[in-house]
Scaffold this active site. Structure first.
Site, PDB file in Angstrom:
ATOM      1  N   HIS A  60      -0.780  13.779 -11.759  1.00 34.26           N
ATOM      2  CA  HIS A  60      -0.311  12.456 -11.332  1.00 34.26           C
ATOM      3  C   HIS A  60      -1.455  11.681 -10.705  1.00 34.26           C
ATOM      4  O   HIS A  60      -1.944  12.012  -9.621  1.00 34.26           O
ATOM      5  CB  HIS A  60       0.842  12.577 -10.335  1.00 34.26           C
ATOM      6  CG  HIS A  60       1.492  11.266 -10.027  1.00 34.26           C
ATOM      7  ND1 HIS A  60       2.237  10.571 -10.957  1.00 34.26           N
ATOM      8  CD2 HIS A  60       1.507  10.502  -8.902  1.00 34.26           C
ATOM      9  CE1 HIS A  60       2.688   9.444 -10.418  1.00 34.26           C
ATOM     10  NE2 HIS A  60       2.259   9.378  -9.169  1.00 34.26           N
ATOM     11  N   ARG A  83       1.607  -0.450   0.408  1.00 36.84           N
ATOM     12  CA  ARG A  83       1.808  -0.963  -0.939  1.00 36.84           C
ATOM     13  C   ARG A  83       1.270  -2.380  -1.088  1.00 36.84           C
ATOM     14  O   ARG A  83       0.747  -2.757  -2.150  1.00 36.84           O
ATOM     15  CB  ARG A  83       3.299  -0.914  -1.304  1.00 36.84           C
ATOM     16  CG  ARG A  83       3.560  -1.203  -2.766  1.00 36.84           C
ATOM     17  CD  ARG A  83       5.020  -1.050  -3.128  1.00 36.84           C
ATOM     18  NE  ARG A  83       5.828  -2.125  -2.571  1.00 36.84           N
ATOM     19  CZ  ARG A  83       7.064  -2.416  -2.983  1.00 36.84           C
ATOM     20  NH1 ARG A  83       7.624  -1.695  -3.950  1.00 36.84           N
ATOM     21  NH2 ARG A  83       7.746  -3.395  -2.426  1.00 36.84           N
ATOM     22  N   HIS A 208       9.072   4.104 -13.892  1.00 41.78           N
ATOM     23  CA  HIS A 208       8.275   3.985 -12.673  1.00 41.78           C
ATOM     24  C   HIS A 208       9.048   4.529 -11.482  1.00 41.78           C
ATOM     25  O   HIS A 208       8.543   5.325 -10.697  1.00 41.78           O
ATOM     26  CB  HIS A 208       7.853   2.545 -12.402  1.00 41.78           C
ATOM     27  CG  HIS A 208       7.124   2.407 -11.097  1.00 41.78           C
ATOM     28  ND1 HIS A 208       7.784   2.235  -9.894  1.00 41.78           N
ATOM     29  CD2 HIS A 208       5.798   2.478 -10.795  1.00 41.78           C
ATOM     30  CE1 HIS A 208       6.904   2.202  -8.916  1.00 41.78           C
ATOM     31  NE2 HIS A 208       5.691   2.335  -9.433  1.00 41.78           N
ATOM     32  N   ARG A 211      13.928   2.024  -8.585  1.00 44.33           N
ATOM     33  CA  ARG A 211      13.801   0.646  -8.119  1.00 44.33           C
ATOM     34  C   ARG A 211      13.380  -0.275  -9.257  1.00 44.33           C
ATOM     35  O   ARG A 211      13.768  -1.430  -9.305  1.00 44.33           O
ATOM     36  CB  ARG A 211      12.749   0.528  -6.998  1.00 44.33           C
ATOM     37  CG  ARG A 211      12.987   1.343  -5.760  1.00 44.33           C
ATOM     38  CD  ARG A 211      11.987   0.967  -4.652  1.00 44.33           C
ATOM     39  NE  ARG A 211      10.606   0.903  -5.099  1.00 44.33           N
ATOM     40  CZ  ARG A 211       9.785   1.966  -5.187  1.00 44.33           C
ATOM     41  NH1 ARG A 211      10.220   3.162  -4.866  1.00 44.33           N
ATOM     42  NH2 ARG A 211       8.538   1.817  -5.585  1.00 44.33           N
ATOM     43  N   HIS A 235       8.565   8.577 -10.616  1.00 40.74           N
ATOM     44  CA  HIS A 235       8.568   8.698  -9.155  1.00 40.74           C
ATOM     45  C   HIS A 235      10.013   8.918  -8.715  1.00 40.74           C
ATOM     46  O   HIS A 235      10.897   8.132  -9.090  1.00 40.74           O
ATOM     47  CB  HIS A 235       8.043   7.430  -8.492  1.00 40.74           C
ATOM     48  CG  HIS A 235       6.600   7.144  -8.752  1.00 40.74           C
ATOM     49  ND1 HIS A 235       6.161   5.969  -9.311  1.00 40.74           N
ATOM     50  CD2 HIS A 235       5.484   7.872  -8.507  1.00 40.74           C
ATOM     51  CE1 HIS A 235       4.839   5.972  -9.394  1.00 40.74           C
ATOM     52  NE2 HIS A 235       4.404   7.126  -8.919  1.00 40.74           N
ATOM     53  N   GLU A 238      10.640   9.501  -3.264  1.00 37.73           N
ATOM     54  CA  GLU A 238       9.436   9.576  -2.434  1.00 37.73           C
ATOM     55  C   GLU A 238       9.730   9.109  -1.013  1.00 37.73           C
ATOM     56  O   GLU A 238       9.159   9.622  -0.050  1.00 37.73           O
ATOM     57  CB  GLU A 238       8.325   8.729  -3.051  1.00 37.73           C
ATOM     58  CG  GLU A 238       7.013   8.769  -2.292  1.00 37.73           C
ATOM     59  CD  GLU A 238       5.927   7.941  -2.948  1.00 37.73           C
ATOM     60  OE1 GLU A 238       4.796   7.960  -2.433  1.00 37.73           O
ATOM     61  OE2 GLU A 238       6.197   7.279  -3.964  1.00 37.73           O
ATOM     62  N   HIS A 272       6.820  13.692  -6.676  1.00 39.59           N
ATOM     63  CA  HIS A 272       7.102  13.690  -5.233  1.00 39.59           C
ATOM     64  C   HIS A 272       8.361  14.496  -4.913  1.00 39.59           C
ATOM     65  O   HIS A 272       8.277  15.538  -4.285  1.00 39.59           O
ATOM     66  CB  HIS A 272       7.186  12.276  -4.651  1.00 39.59           C
ATOM     67  CG  HIS A 272       5.962  11.471  -4.823  1.00 39.59           C
ATOM     68  ND1 HIS A 272       4.734  11.857  -4.329  1.00 39.59           N
ATOM     69  CD2 HIS A 272       5.759  10.287  -5.461  1.00 39.59           C
ATOM     70  CE1 HIS A 272       3.826  10.958  -4.646  1.00 39.59           C
ATOM     71  NE2 HIS A 272       4.417   9.997  -5.336  1.00 39.59           N
ATOM     72  N   ASP A 323      -2.542  11.614  -7.059  1.00 45.85           N
ATOM     73  CA  ASP A 323      -1.797  10.375  -6.835  1.00 45.85           C
ATOM     74  C   ASP A 323      -2.705   9.229  -6.417  1.00 45.85           C
ATOM     75  O   ASP A 323      -3.399   8.645  -7.234  1.00 45.85           O
ATOM     76  CB  ASP A 323      -0.688  10.636  -5.816  1.00 45.85           C
ATOM     77  CG  ASP A 323       0.318   9.488  -5.719  1.00 45.85           C
ATOM     78  OD1 ASP A 323       0.211   8.539  -6.502  1.00 45.85           O
ATOM     79  OD2 ASP A 323       1.205   9.551  -4.862  1.00 45.85           O
TER      80      ASP A 323
END
Length: 453
Positions: A60, A83, A208, A211, A235, A238, A272, A323
């Site tokens: 990842h 982010r 992804h 969300r 993902h 997480e 995760h 990651d």
């Protein structure tokens, strides 16, 4: 191509033991023969000192996150504030600058003994979401970067349609989206067709996150994975906030949502998987879904400690990833899986070193669509990663505990030689591209200047 031979002072051979005096013959990209009990290097053989492992698999990666290393460490904040800094970097890259940055990042991985990378790719389009003339040019840049750095790549093309349940994409996120799932799938079909038959490239797919992909569109991604028999990564859980939002929107956990829409199974890797219920664990393990732990990123972002051992014991194979590249060191990722469990449980000895090496090698390659890699046997990919046993970290290694020495003491800096797919890309700690530190410094400086302007 003529046959090349490598004499390993010690080599990690199945079923998980260090063997002295191992001669490995390589033709083209594969191992053709392994001889044991060879006391000294035959004439013409390349001598590999220390312990030689199969190639490591970084399951990842987000290559452009490397530009954030050190920059976000002064802040308190959360994953969500981090982010925003990541989005600032994502907003600046174009195909040329992404190629330059990714090539240096992948070269750093090669120096660390990584021979295969799973690049979770969602930076698809130009600013504002406008497709480039070739809508897959950013993906092609990543593939070229991996090749030039000496890595195989699983390009995990991520579907990214929303900024949350019912929330449209905005700002930098517009670069990630294709408008709808069918347009995403059509673009991936083009990408797959372009690279069909290339043995060093696997085009996989990704949700992804729950969300970013509406529930009724998850099946589109799963359908592409099934149709082409390629990996599907996502993902998963997480953040606690991710779980809460999913429950509010759909009345179920992210794991249950993925299962409901056909996205779990042996080709799937949940990345995760930090905040899981017992029911989530049962769904992942019962479906044979793999789990990728990224502990250096998870601790850097204060995400939490995932139930790795519980997942593994229930039936989910464990893989490892770097990651966000807070560090690029799969030995550190491997030992962090064990050490995190010690902190959480106040007990030692959850993971034998051999199991952690398997997670860093064969299990990771399997999850990226390269079965048969990550093991030193005839017919496997010719990946040989040699680790010093005489460095300040590894000196005095006990012959009966070499796996423990590598997993719990060595670092990426102890890798001195890497043969990747038959190509000797690292010799005496130096990459064929030259000074990787200088390459990284130049690429990152350019990226940061652009993101600040």
């Amino acid at each position: 191509m003529r046959e090349l031979t490598y004499w390993c002072e010690l080599a990690w051979l199945p079923p998980g033991r260090a063997v002295a005096g191992v001669l490995v013959a390589v033709r083209d990209t594969v191992i053709t023969r392994i001889d044991t009990g060879v006391p000294s290097p035959p004439r013409g053989a390349v001598r590999l000192a220390g312990l030689t492992l199969p190639g490591l698999a970084n399951a990842h990666s987000h290559a452009f996150h490397r530009a954030l290393r050190g920059v976000t460490q002064r802040e308190r904040g959360t994953f969500w504030t981090w982010r925003e800094r990541m989005y600032a970097v994502a907003g600046t890259l174009d195909p040329d600058s992404y190629l330059t940055l990714a090539r240096a990042v992948f070269a750093e991985m090669a120096l660390a003994g990584i021979t295969c990378v799973g690049e979770f790719h969602y930076l698809h389009h130009a600013p504002g979401g406008r497709p480039y003339d070739d809508p897959n040019v950013m993906g092609h840049a990543l593939i070229q970067a991996a090749r030039e750095a000496g890595l195989r790549i699983a390009l995990l093309d991520a579907c990214y349609l929303t900024g949350g349940a019912g929330v449209p994409l905005s700002g930098v996120q517009l670069r990630f989206g294709d408008g709808d799932a069918d347009r995403w799938a059509a673009r991936v079909e083009e990408l797959t067709s372009r690279h069909r038959g290339e043995r060093d490239v696997e085009i996989g797919v990704a949700v992804h996150s729950v969300r970013a992909v509406p529930a009724d569109r998850i099946h589109v991604v799963a359908d592409v994975s099934r149709r082409h028999a390629v990996p599907l990564h996502a993902h998963v859980s997480e953040q606690r906030a991710e779980n809460t939002a999913c429950e509010e929107a759909y009345g179920m956990s992210p794991v249950r949502l993925l299962e409901t829409h056909g996205a779990l199974g042996p080709r799937t890797t949940a990345v995760h998987a930090t905040h899981l219920s017992e029911a989530d664990i049962a769904l992942l393990a019962g479906s044979g879904t793999r789990v990728c732990m990224c502990p250096t990123t998870e601790r850097d972002l204060a995400d939490g400690i995932g139930p790795a051992r519980t997942l593994f014991d229930a039936g989910s194979p464990i893989t490892l990833g770097s990651d966000s590249h807070a560090v690029v060191d799969l030995f550190e990722e491997a030992r962090a899986v064990e050490l995190n469990e010690r902190l959480a449980s106040e007990r030692r000895g959850h993971w034998p070193a051999a199991e952690l090496l398997h997670a860093a090698t064969a299990a990771g390659h399997d999850s990226l669509g390269f079965p048969g890699a990550g093991v030193l046997v005839p017919g496997a990919w010719a990946d040989l990663v040699s680790v010093r046993l005489d460095s300040p970290r590894t000196a005095g290694a006990d012959p009966g505990h070499l796996a423990e020495t590598v997993v719990f003491a060595a670092t990426a800096a102890d890798v001195h030689s890497v043969v990747s797919g038959g190509r000797h890309v690292v010799s005496d700690g130096r990459h064929v591209l030259g000074d990787v530190g200088a390459l990284l410094a130049e690429a990152i400086a350019t990226t940061r200047q652009e993101s600040a302007s």
